[in-house]
Design a protein around this motif. Structure first.
Motif, PDB file in Angstrom:
ATOM      1  N   TYR A 104     -10.683  18.515  33.079  1.00 28.53           N
ATOM      2  CA  TYR A 104     -11.954  18.133  32.458  1.00 28.53           C
ATOM      3  C   TYR A 104     -12.842  19.343  32.213  1.00 28.53           C
ATOM      4  O   TYR A 104     -13.601  19.382  31.252  1.00 28.53           O
ATOM      5  CB  TYR A 104     -12.700  17.098  33.319  1.00 28.53           C
ATOM      6  CG  TYR A 104     -12.107  15.723  33.165  1.00 28.53           C
ATOM      7  CD1 TYR A 104     -12.103  15.091  31.933  1.00 28.53           C
ATOM      8  CD2 TYR A 104     -11.522  15.060  34.236  1.00 28.53           C
ATOM      9  CE1 TYR A 104     -11.537  13.829  31.772  1.00 28.53           C
ATOM     10  CE2 TYR A 104     -10.961  13.804  34.081  1.00 28.53           C
ATOM     11  CZ  TYR A 104     -10.971  13.201  32.847  1.00 28.53           C
ATOM     12  OH  TYR A 104     -10.411  11.964  32.678  1.00 28.53           O
ATOM     13  N   ILE A 110     -10.660  13.815  25.011  1.00 24.84           N
ATOM     14  CA  ILE A 110     -10.840  12.397  24.674  1.00 24.84           C
ATOM     15  C   ILE A 110     -10.907  12.298  23.151  1.00 24.84           C
ATOM     16  O   ILE A 110     -11.627  13.051  22.518  1.00 24.84           O
ATOM     17  CB  ILE A 110     -12.144  11.854  25.286  1.00 24.84           C
ATOM     18  CG1 ILE A 110     -12.161  12.121  26.790  1.00 24.84           C
ATOM     19  CG2 ILE A 110     -12.318  10.366  24.991  1.00 24.84           C
ATOM     20  CD1 ILE A 110     -13.528  12.058  27.421  1.00 24.84           C
ATOM     21  N   THR A 118     -10.608   6.042  24.293  1.00 20.87           N
ATOM     22  CA  THR A 118     -11.229   4.994  25.112  1.00 20.87           C
ATOM     23  C   THR A 118     -11.951   3.986  24.204  1.00 20.87           C
ATOM     24  O   THR A 118     -12.204   4.284  23.034  1.00 20.87           O
ATOM     25  CB  THR A 118     -12.237   5.626  26.090  1.00 20.87           C
ATOM     26  OG1 THR A 118     -13.214   6.332  25.326  1.00 20.87           O
ATOM     27  CG2 THR A 118     -11.571   6.584  27.058  1.00 20.87           C
ATOM     28  N   GLU A 151     -25.394   7.161  33.252  1.00 20.29           N
ATOM     29  CA  GLU A 151     -23.971   7.017  32.951  1.00 20.29           C
ATOM     30  C   GLU A 151     -23.169   8.041  33.756  1.00 20.29           C
ATOM     31  O   GLU A 151     -23.465   9.236  33.751  1.00 20.29           O
ATOM     32  CB  GLU A 151     -23.658   7.173  31.452  1.00 20.29           C
ATOM     33  CG  GLU A 151     -22.171   6.863  31.253  1.00 20.29           C
ATOM     34  CD  GLU A 151     -21.632   6.886  29.828  1.00 20.29           C
ATOM     35  OE1 GLU A 151     -22.390   7.138  28.878  1.00 20.29           O
ATOM     36  OE2 GLU A 151     -20.411   6.674  29.703  1.00 20.29           O
ATOM     37  N   GLY A 153     -19.754  10.065  34.147  1.00 17.89           N
ATOM     38  CA  GLY A 153     -18.607  10.502  33.335  1.00 17.89           C
ATOM     39  C   GLY A 153     -18.711  10.062  31.886  1.00 17.89           C
ATOM     40  O   GLY A 153     -17.916   9.252  31.426  1.00 17.89           O
ATOM     41  N   PRO A 154     -19.692  10.587  31.146  1.00 20.20           N
ATOM     42  CA  PRO A 154     -19.934  10.081  29.787  1.00 20.20           C
ATOM     43  C   PRO A 154     -18.955  10.577  28.718  1.00 20.20           C
ATOM     44  O   PRO A 154     -19.117  10.210  27.552  1.00 20.20           O
ATOM     45  CB  PRO A 154     -21.346  10.585  29.460  1.00 20.20           C
ATOM     46  CG  PRO A 154     -21.831  11.323  30.670  1.00 20.20           C
ATOM     47  CD  PRO A 154     -20.665  11.609  31.545  1.00 20.20           C
ATOM     48  N   GLY A 155     -17.961  11.384  29.062  1.00 29.08           N
ATOM     49  CA  GLY A 155     -16.966  11.809  28.071  1.00 29.08           C
ATOM     50  C   GLY A 155     -17.592  12.569  26.920  1.00 29.08           C
ATOM     51  O   GLY A 155     -18.257  13.575  27.106  1.00 29.08           O
ATOM     52  N   GLU A 185     -22.186  14.444  34.962  1.00 27.91           N
ATOM     53  CA  GLU A 185     -21.016  15.045  34.324  1.00 27.91           C
ATOM     54  C   GLU A 185     -20.712  16.381  34.983  1.00 27.91           C
ATOM     55  O   GLU A 185     -21.577  17.240  35.061  1.00 27.91           O
ATOM     56  CB  GLU A 185     -21.304  15.247  32.826  1.00 27.91           C
ATOM     57  CG  GLU A 185     -20.206  15.953  32.056  1.00 27.91           C
ATOM     58  CD  GLU A 185     -18.864  15.229  32.162  1.00 27.91           C
ATOM     59  OE1 GLU A 185     -18.697  14.208  31.502  1.00 27.91           O
ATOM     60  OE2 GLU A 185     -17.985  15.688  32.939  1.00 27.91           O
ATOM     61  N   VAL A 186     -19.459  16.551  35.437  1.00 32.97           N
ATOM     62  CA  VAL A 186     -19.095  17.826  36.070  1.00 32.97           C
ATOM     63  C   VAL A 186     -18.584  18.843  35.067  1.00 32.97           C
ATOM     64  O   VAL A 186     -18.551  20.036  35.369  1.00 32.97           O
ATOM     65  CB  VAL A 186     -17.997  17.662  37.156  1.00 32.97           C
ATOM     66  CG1 VAL A 186     -18.570  17.180  38.453  1.00 32.97           C
ATOM     67  CG2 VAL A 186     -16.841  16.821  36.687  1.00 32.97           C
ATOM     68  N   SER A 187     -18.163  18.395  33.914  1.00 32.74           N
ATOM     69  CA  SER A 187     -17.507  19.317  32.985  1.00 32.74           C
ATOM     70  C   SER A 187     -18.511  20.008  32.061  1.00 32.74           C
ATOM     71  O   SER A 187     -19.176  19.352  31.256  1.00 32.74           O
ATOM     72  CB  SER A 187     -16.495  18.529  32.132  1.00 32.74           C
ATOM     73  OG  SER A 187     -16.178  19.244  30.969  1.00 32.74           O
ATOM     74  N   LEU A 190     -17.578  19.211  28.404  1.00 25.66           N
ATOM     75  CA  LEU A 190     -17.947  17.880  27.905  1.00 25.66           C
ATOM     76  C   LEU A 190     -19.460  17.701  27.844  1.00 25.66           C
ATOM     77  O   LEU A 190     -19.965  17.014  26.956  1.00 25.66           O
ATOM     78  CB  LEU A 190     -17.291  16.789  28.757  1.00 25.66           C
ATOM     79  CG  LEU A 190     -15.799  16.581  28.450  1.00 25.66           C
ATOM     80  CD1 LEU A 190     -15.153  15.635  29.456  1.00 25.66           C
ATOM     81  CD2 LEU A 190     -15.592  16.047  27.041  1.00 25.66           C
ATOM     82  N   HIS A 243     -17.784   3.926  32.685  1.00 23.64           N
ATOM     83  CA  HIS A 243     -16.675   3.485  31.833  1.00 23.64           C
ATOM     84  C   HIS A 243     -15.538   4.497  31.939  1.00 23.64           C
ATOM     85  O   HIS A 243     -15.721   5.670  31.610  1.00 23.64           O
ATOM     86  CB  HIS A 243     -17.128   3.358  30.373  1.00 23.64           C
ATOM     87  CG  HIS A 243     -16.037   2.804  29.513  1.00 23.64           C
ATOM     88  ND1 HIS A 243     -15.180   3.604  28.790  1.00 23.64           N
ATOM     89  CD2 HIS A 243     -15.620   1.530  29.334  1.00 23.64           C
ATOM     90  CE1 HIS A 243     -14.300   2.833  28.180  1.00 23.64           C
ATOM     91  NE2 HIS A 243     -14.538   1.580  28.492  1.00 23.64           N
ATOM     92  N   GLU A 244     -14.389   4.056  32.400  1.00 27.17           N
ATOM     93  CA  GLU A 244     -13.242   4.942  32.632  1.00 27.17           C
ATOM     94  C   GLU A 244     -13.669   6.185  33.425  1.00 27.17           C
ATOM     95  O   GLU A 244     -13.300   7.301  33.099  1.00 27.17           O
ATOM     96  CB  GLU A 244     -12.579   5.340  31.308  1.00 27.17           C
ATOM     97  CG  GLU A 244     -11.829   4.184  30.678  1.00 27.17           C
ATOM     98  CD  GLU A 244     -10.582   4.612  29.925  1.00 27.17           C
ATOM     99  OE1 GLU A 244      -9.943   5.588  30.370  1.00 27.17           O
ATOM    100  OE2 GLU A 244     -10.260   3.968  28.929  1.00 27.17           O
ATOM    101  N   PHE A 245     -14.475   5.962  34.432  1.00 28.45           N
ATOM    102  CA  PHE A 245     -14.907   7.056  35.311  1.00 28.45           C
ATOM    103  C   PHE A 245     -14.157   6.988  36.639  1.00 28.45           C
ATOM    104  O   PHE A 245     -13.546   7.970  37.068  1.00 28.45           O
ATOM    105  CB  PHE A 245     -16.418   6.957  35.553  1.00 28.45           C
ATOM    106  CG  PHE A 245     -16.916   7.851  36.650  1.00 28.45           C
ATOM    107  CD1 PHE A 245     -16.998   9.224  36.465  1.00 28.45           C
ATOM    108  CD2 PHE A 245     -17.286   7.320  37.886  1.00 28.45           C
ATOM    109  CE1 PHE A 245     -17.449  10.058  37.485  1.00 28.45           C
ATOM    110  CE2 PHE A 245     -17.744   8.148  38.903  1.00 28.45           C
ATOM    111  CZ  PHE A 245     -17.815   9.512  38.702  1.00 28.45           C
ATOM    112  N   LEU A 249     -11.113   9.671  39.495  1.00 30.65           N
ATOM    113  CA  LEU A 249     -11.448  10.245  40.811  1.00 30.65           C
ATOM    114  C   LEU A 249     -10.189  10.336  41.683  1.00 30.65           C
ATOM    115  O   LEU A 249      -9.272   9.515  41.568  1.00 30.65           O
ATOM    116  CB  LEU A 249     -12.521   9.399  41.492  1.00 30.65           C
ATOM    117  CG  LEU A 249     -13.850   9.304  40.731  1.00 30.65           C
ATOM    118  CD1 LEU A 249     -14.849   8.448  41.502  1.00 30.65           C
ATOM    119  CD2 LEU A 249     -14.446  10.679  40.448  1.00 30.65           C
TER     120      LEU A 249
END
Ligand code: SAH
Length: 469
Positions: A104, A110, A118, A151, A153-155, A185-187, A190, A243-245, A249
């Motif tokens: 990520y 994505i 997604t 949110e 992990g917002p992609g 968000e860690v990335s 992204l 959503h798809e978070f 993990l």
């Protein structure tokens, strides 16, 4: 005259104009469209189980060869040589979110040109209906004057963008409410994409007055903040969205053997240079003792303690400050076994091969999430995506969009994306919706009173079909 329930009116009000009707991608999903993704390991001696688990990781042959030593693989090999095998959770954490080489952190593919697609990337309708869900809960809570949408992990930021469009179209309803957006968000890669999508790239890094690492203003004028951890998000009445978070993990994996439960670990394969393999811990570990329930009947179990900690935090916050959480993901209710898998370029990918270049994921165990809320909030679901979106009025929304589009290509695209989201063989049945709500949202505080309270609680959108009365 038949009355439309409030939610339907809202839907019509929010989504009357066609809004953005850009066709979206309809590529492959991050879920195997196979009956069972991976074989469930049976109780086998350690060495045999290791081989079987290793081959069970499956996947397509790679153009660059099986042993391509990525920077991440070299890092892991050094670590394994120095300290011995690591848990699958540690392996997954490194492969996905290592600050230098994690999937990520560097790739996070994505969308069509990436590794998986997604629901929000498939159709704007998805995010619009989720936006309506939050508005409907906000109204049911008596329209609090302030709310945060958080949110996890917002992609690419697409889902929040679609929700913000709904909020904007409902400005007459929520204009007096102080709304802010908080993205966990860690990335760095992204978060840049999200900033571009939501603010046009106009952001301030490391603001002095805030615990966020970045802030900006949405195209519709709403403040947006970015954090690495849910604990940095300010307290207060909040709606949470994942959503798809949770599937991203790190999980621990456990195998039942004749000698008892053993943890699955990742080690260097002594037979093949630069290759990893699964092994079993030689004895039970604190993790096997702690995570496996005495009544467990499965032979292989995956546990995601990080998901447990995060859902606990959300439940505490909702109990204290109010709000709601909506979790949407593929998963099960404590029944599945080996679901750990990798995706790269829209194909299944061996989880131990070229770490850092592929997405790694495991089904979410909703029964575990429910347990970890420890009764602090009520929980609803999991129910299938098909049911949820149907209850939210996706059919009505599709009709509006079809009527408002004049070219057949767009109409075809709309029907196609509807099918992707709703078809039980595609995303309709594999994806689930699960919610946390304050107890008083489900049980009337004056329930004990006789006669029964006059005003019934408004039904929770999405989780029950609201019929015309
Ligand atoms: N919700 C988006 C993206 C899903 S991919 C969608 O449905 O399209 C998973 C997202 O979670 C990515 O944004 C990834 O960078 C983020 N992520 C993964 N692990 C995380 C962690 N530990 N903390 C915060 N974000 C994380």
């Amino acid at each position: 005259m038949a009355l439309l329930p409030a939610r339907r009116l809202l839907l019509a009000a929010a989504l009357g104009p066609a809004g953005r009707r850009l066709p979206r991608h309809h590529g492959n999903l991050r879920l195997p469209l196979l009956p069972e993704p991976l074989s469930s390991p049976s109780p086998l001696p350690a060495a045999v189980a290791a081989a079987r688990l290793s081959s069970g990781a499956g996947g397509e042959p790679e153009a660059e060869g099986p042993n391509r030593a990525t920077a991440m693989l070299r890092h892991l090999l050094l670590k394994l040589r120095a300290t011995g095998p690591v848990t699958v959770a540690e392996y997954m954490r490194e492969a996905l979110t290592n600050p230098g080489q994690g999937y990520y952190t560097r790739r996070g593919g994505i969308g069509e040109t990436g590794d998986f697609v997604t629901s929000p990337e498939i159709s704007q309708v998805f995010g619009e209906l989720i936006g309506i869900w939050y508005i409907s809960e906000w109204i049911a809570a008596g329209k609090p004057k302030v709310f945060q949408l958080v949110e996890l992990g917002p992609g690419r930021g697409t889902l929040t963008d679609d929700i913000l469009r709904v909020f904007n179209q409902l400005a007459s309803l929520i204009s007096k409410c102080d709304v802010s957006i908080h993205l966990v968000e860690v990335s760095p890669k992204l978060s840049e994409t999200q900033a571009q999508m939501l603010t046009g790239g106009k952001v301030q890094a490391n603001p002095k007055d805030n615990s966020a690492y970045m802030k900006g203003i949405s195209k519709t004028g709403i403040p947006i903040f970015w954090y690495r951890d849910i604990q940095d998000v300010p307290l207060g009445y909040s709606f949470y969205l994942a959503h798809e978070f949770f599937d991203a993990l790190p999980i621990h994996k456990f195998q039942r053997t004749e000698k008892g439960w053993r943890e699955v670990l990742v080690d260097i394969d002594p037979e093949v240079p630069d290759q990893l393999r699964f092994v079993l811990s030689p004895s039970s570990t604190p993790a096997t003792e702690y995570f496996i329930q005495p009544e467990e009947r499965r032979d292989h179990v995956e546990v995601c303690p990080e998901a447990g900690v995060i859902i606990q935090r959300l439940a505490c916050r909702i109990e204290k400050d109010g709000g709601a959480a909506l979790v949407a993901d593929y998963g099960h209710d404590g029944t599945k076994t080996d679901t750990f898998r990798g995706f790269r370029n829209h194909r299944l990918h061996d989880v131990l091969r070229a770490p850092g270049t592929a997405d790694l994921t495991a089904d979410v165990d909703f029964s575990y999430l429910r347990k970890m809320t420890e009764g602090r909030t009520a929980t609803l679901g999991p129910i299938t995506q098909r049911e949820f979106l149907k209850n939210m009025g996706i059919d009505l929304r599709l009709q509006v969009l079809l009527q408002n589009s004049c070219d057949t290509a767009t109409q075809e695209q709309l029907r196609h994306s509807y099918d992707m989201l709703m078809n039980p063989k595609k995303m309709g049945d594999c994806f689930n919706f699960f919610a946390l709500l304050p107890h008083h949202r489900l049980v009337h505080p004056d329930k004990e009173q006789k006669p029964e309270p006059k005003s019934p609680l408004p039904p929770i959108a999405g989780f029950s079909e609201l019929l015309l009365k």
